[in-house]
Design an enzyme around this catalytic site. Sequence first.
Site, PDB file in Angstrom:
ATOM      1  N   ASP A   1      -0.864   6.080 -11.910  1.00  0.00           N
ATOM      2  CA  ASP A   1       0.355   5.920 -11.099  1.00  0.00           C
ATOM      3  C   ASP A   1       0.491   7.071 -10.103  1.00  0.00           C
ATOM      4  O   ASP A   1       0.962   6.881  -8.985  1.00  0.00           O
ATOM      5  CB  ASP A   1       1.596   5.888 -12.007  1.00  0.00           C
TER       6      ASP A   1
ATOM      7  N   GLU B   1       5.398   1.069  -2.723  1.00  0.00           N
ATOM      8  CA  GLU B   1       4.537  -0.104  -2.904  1.00  0.00           C
ATOM      9  C   GLU B   1       5.385  -1.363  -2.946  1.00  0.00           C
ATOM     10  O   GLU B   1       6.375  -1.439  -3.676  1.00  0.00           O
ATOM     11  CB  GLU B   1       3.732   0.007  -4.197  1.00  0.00           C
TER      12      GLU B   1
ATOM     13  N   ASP C   1       4.947   4.944  -6.298  1.00  0.00           N
ATOM     14  CA  ASP C   1       4.379   3.798  -6.999  1.00  0.00           C
ATOM     15  C   ASP C   1       5.404   3.413  -8.063  1.00  0.00           C
ATOM     16  O   ASP C   1       5.463   4.030  -9.127  1.00  0.00           O
ATOM     17  CB  ASP C   1       3.044   4.169  -7.635  1.00  0.00           C
TER      18      ASP C   1
END
Length: 197
Positions: free
Chosen positions: A141, A68, A7
């Site tokens: 996160d 991501e 992430d």
Amino acid sequence: MRVLGIDPGLTRCGLGVVEGGLGRPPRLVAVGVARTAAELPPARRLVQIEAALEEWIIEYRPEKVAVERVFAQHNVQTVVGTAQAAGVAMLVAARKGLPVELHTPSEVKAAITGSGRADKKQVGQMVTRILQLDAAPKPADAADALALAICHIWRGGAASRYAEAAAAGPGTNGYAQAVAEARRRQNPLSRTDRGVQ
């Protein structure tokens, strides 16, 4: 399959390694966050993220990396830093010879919760449930990185098998079975062997 989910973020870069596959529920291998100090120049912060990612890849030996996909947000400065961190993640993985897949936030949310509009709390709760953890990983996160890895195991693996079957061609042995299996696995929430009831 062992997947490193990333992430991306300049201040906090979530990292999560999950192992799983056909007929095997996902299992937590490692979770954490690479942090950088806001007062450092962006270039130094990116070097620190690069070093952390290299350490994780060496230590946990993932077979694939899921990052991501960055979308424009209201805060341009935040999206620039996130995009820079995502670029470093892809570069480090590619340098190590690892395949990299990008997943959108809504794709990950849909894979984990069944809804592409789920909030961070819902994602964290489902990650906790899927991996049978005692508590949700923090900060968010870290949970998001695990969600990316799980999403890739469930969806990325099916997409890869579908692509391989399509590349092999209709006349090859097992083509129809491979395509049917890949399509069936596109909806992982319908499977009970994943730890999701």
